[in-house]
Scaffold this motif. Structure first.
Motif, PDB file in Angstrom:
ATOM      1  N   UNK A 166       0.852  -1.212   0.000  1.00 34.23           N
ATOM      2  CA  UNK A 166       0.000   0.000   0.000  1.00 34.23           C
ATOM      3  C   UNK A 166       0.877   1.248   0.000  1.00 34.23           C
ATOM      4  N   UNK A 167       1.972   1.201   0.723  1.00 36.04           N
ATOM      5  CA  UNK A 167       2.900   2.348   0.716  1.00 36.04           C
ATOM      6  C   UNK A 167       3.460   2.563  -0.694  1.00 36.04           C
ATOM      7  N   UNK A 168       3.820   1.481  -1.326  1.00 36.13           N
ATOM      8  CA  UNK A 168       4.376   1.588  -2.689  1.00 36.13           C
ATOM      9  C   UNK A 168       3.309   2.108  -3.663  1.00 36.13           C
ATOM     10  N   UNK A 169       2.077   1.622  -3.479  1.00 29.23           N
ATOM     11  CA  UNK A 169       0.979   2.079  -4.339  1.00 29.23           C
ATOM     12  C   UNK A 169       0.763   3.581  -4.168  1.00 29.23           C
ATOM     13  N   UNK A 170       0.791   4.028  -2.931  1.00 25.71           N
ATOM     14  CA  UNK A 170       0.597   5.463  -2.640  1.00 25.71           C
ATOM     15  C   UNK A 170       1.686   6.278  -3.340  1.00 25.71           C
ATOM     16  N   UNK A 171       2.943   5.827  -3.169  1.00 25.14           N
ATOM     17  CA  UNK A 171       4.073   6.576  -3.740  1.00 25.14           C
ATOM     18  C   UNK A 171       3.957   6.669  -5.258  1.00 25.14           C
ATOM     19  N   UNK A 172       3.457   5.613  -5.876  1.00 21.82           N
ATOM     20  CA  UNK A 172       3.300   5.639  -7.328  1.00 21.82           C
ATOM     21  C   UNK A 172       2.108   6.495  -7.752  1.00 21.82           C
ATOM     22  N   UNK A 173       1.023   6.432  -6.979  1.00 22.31           N
ATOM     23  CA  UNK A 173      -0.204   7.154  -7.369  1.00 22.31           C
ATOM     24  C   UNK A 173       0.018   8.665  -7.412  1.00 22.31           C
TER      25      UNK A 173
END
Ligand code: TPP
Ligand code: MG
Length: 545
Positions: free
Chosen positions: A144-151
């Motif tokens: 989820x952290x990685x998804x946030x950073x990409x979004x």
């Protein structure tokens, strides 16, 4: 607070979401999501979409209006399917959404039980920036952290994480590290100097602003650039945000979404500077050159895809606000030059015709007379939005939202997200949702969220009883006798009632005004339906086609 030894994936994830400010969850639950939603923390809000399309678009409107990413929780495969049209729109809108969905338990998934999301990362592609199912439960918070950073990194957009339902009770690795990333990219200094030099040597330049300018917070900078250059400003075709005041003396028009007509309108300019838009977003194919003869084009965009897909011109990748602010001191001041010729701009007035339903122009004229100073417009009214803007010009940033895709079913729920943002931010600003009678049907269930959360939305529905724009398209494309373009049977007042909203039918200018004033004073949403005359307007004005 759990100690780190007994910390579960559920606890570590909610801790992370809290730290990222993702405490409003837009969703629609199923059995694959219940392990995530269990004991839902009291400092989180759950906004029920009743259908995944509505959950996604409400989150999109909320994210745009708060200028922050939003969290979506959808049901496994079938729910992802329902949400897909609006995930596509969120991708085109470049809205940062962290979309999660449940998945069948890892214990059984080998034998394809019900609720299996087969090839789970495939369905949302190509309209997410990243799609992932963690290889092990412990990786859920980091995913989820990685998804946030990409979004949130440019170009922003939706991302997807699929989470098996048995992951939530597993022991976590510990609290996830909260990271931050940047969301702006500054222009290459050499290239922007080159662009400035080309602008300075142009004899007759024009500016075209697209949605990115407003989204980047560049409204004021865009006005300053236009005034220093003292050149005509156009709005990019089919753009979803306004970026420049309709009432500014340099503003000319929104460009039509067709090749030939755009090159006709831009005839005579030697340099066309497009900031924050694709080159160009077309709709019907009307042949013609991309640019008028003798014109060159410069594009500034944050999106490498839009830079890549341009058929002509030279591109510079940058946040549009940073680029404009860098350009301003580099360009020559032309403000003392004679002002460019402008189209006559005045708010349209309509004389009322006698008998029969109002024309849509008459309905808009009546509405404009009771316009409150600060309302936000969210619009999905395919054959009427251009006429609406004649009566309801945009004068401020952040006051007009529509979709970048044309995928119906986005703006009714998106209006609820925008209104929810006003409620949470405490602005007191009302939302006018201008919605076609056909368009209303696509994500109609989001009316319930507006009612449940007492949102200040006035849905204004011009009822022509048809898919008017498709009839206009049929004339242009010479496709007569298409079935199913008439819908005279819809009772939208009753539909509103079914979702817990007051519905009113207004047939005259006076009824429109009193219904609108009552809706403004009411505590919660209202649907106003206005029967309007059927009119077959040309999709592209004859002088341009
Ligand atoms: C998801 C989706 N399905 C179908 C369409 C095709 N479509 C474009 S406009 C339109 C009709 C809209 O009707 P209405 O909202 O009543 O607006 P009007 O044209 O009458 O102004 C349709 C069906 C679409 N854009 N998106
Ligand atoms: Mg219609």
């Amino acid at each position: 607070m759990a100690n780190e030894k007994t910390l579960t994936v559920w606890e570590a994830t909610y801790d992370l979401l809290r730290k990222l400010g993702l405490t409003t969850v837009f969703g629609n639950p199923g059995s694959t999501e219940q392990p995530f939603l269990k004991n839902f923390p009291s400092d989180f809000d759950y906004i029920l979409g009743l259908q995944e399309a509505s959950a996604v678009a409400m989150a999109d409107g909320f994210a745009q209006a708060t200028r922050k990413p939003a969290l979506v929780n959808l049901h496994t495969s079938a729910g992802m399917g329902n949400g897909m049209g609006n995930i596509m729109t969120a991708f085109q809108n470049k809205t940062p959404l962290i979309i999660t969905a449940g998945q069948q338990t890892r214990e059984m998934i080998i034998c394809d039980p019900l609720l299996t999301n087969r090839d789970e990362t495939m369905l949302p592609r190509p309209y997410v920036k990243w799609a992932y199912e963690p290889k092990r439960a412990e990786d859920v918070p980091r995913a989820i952290m990685r998804a946030y950073a990409l979004a949130v990194q440019p170009p922003a957009g939706p991302v997807f994480v699929s989470i098996p339902l048995d992951d939530w009770n597993k022991t976590a690795l510990g609290f996830a590290d909260v990271r931050s990333v940047s969301s702006r990219i500054a222009p290459d200094p050499d290239r922007i100097r080159e662009f400035a030099a080309r602008i300075n040597s142009a004899k007759n330049p024009a500016l075209i602003y697209g949605a990115e300018v407003e989204k980047a917070g560049g409204w004021d900078a865009g006005i300053a650039l236009a005034e220093k250059l003292n050149v005509p400003v156009f709005r990019a075709p089919a753009c979803e945000r306004m970026s420049f005041p309709d009432t500014h003396p340099l503003f000319q028009a929104q460009l039509p979404a067709a090749m030939g007509p755009i090159s006709k309108i831009l005839h005579g300019f030697d340099l066309i500077v497009v900031i924050g838009a694709p080159i160009f977003r077309y709709y019907p194919y009307v042949p013609g050159p991309v640019l008028p003869e003798g014109a060159q084009l410069l594009q500034i965009t944050i999106d490498p895809t839009d830079a890549g897909s341009a058929l002509v011109g030279d591109s510079l990748l940058s946040d549009t606000k940073l680029a404009i602010e860098t350009l301003i001191p580099l360009i020559d001041d032309r403000s003392s030059h004679p002002a460019p010729s402008r189209r006559e701009k005045k708010i349209a007035k309509h004389t009322r015709s006698e008998g029969g339903p109002l024309s849509v122009g008459e309905a808009f004229a009546a509405l404009a007379e009771v316009r409150p100073g600060d309302a936000i417009v969210v619009e999905e009214s395919p054959s009427n939005f251009m006429e609406f803007r004649e009566y309801w010009p945009t004068v401020k940033s952040g006051r007009y939202f529509t979709y970048a895709s044309g995928g119906l079913g986005h703006n009714v729920p998106s209006a609820a997200g925008v209104a929810l943002a006003q409620k949470k931010l405490g602005t007191g600003v009302p939302v006018l949702a201008l919605i076609g009678d056909g368009s209303l049907q696509y994500s109609v269930q989001s009316l319930a969220a507006a009612a449940q959360h007492n949102l200040k939305i006035i849905y204004f529905v011009p009822c022509n009883g048809e898919y008017a724009i498709l009839k206009e398209f049929a004339v242009l494309e010479e496709t007569p006798n298409v079935p199913a373009l008439d819908l005279p049977y819809l009772d939208i007042v009753s539909l509103a009632k079914g979702y817990g909203i007051k519905g009113v039918r207004a047939e005259t200018a006076e009824q429109i005004q009193s219904a609108f004033n009552a809706a403004l004073a009411a505590d919660g949403p209202t649907v106003i339906t206005v029967p309007v005359k059927r009119e077959l307007k040309p999709l592209i004005p004859p002088s341009l086609s």
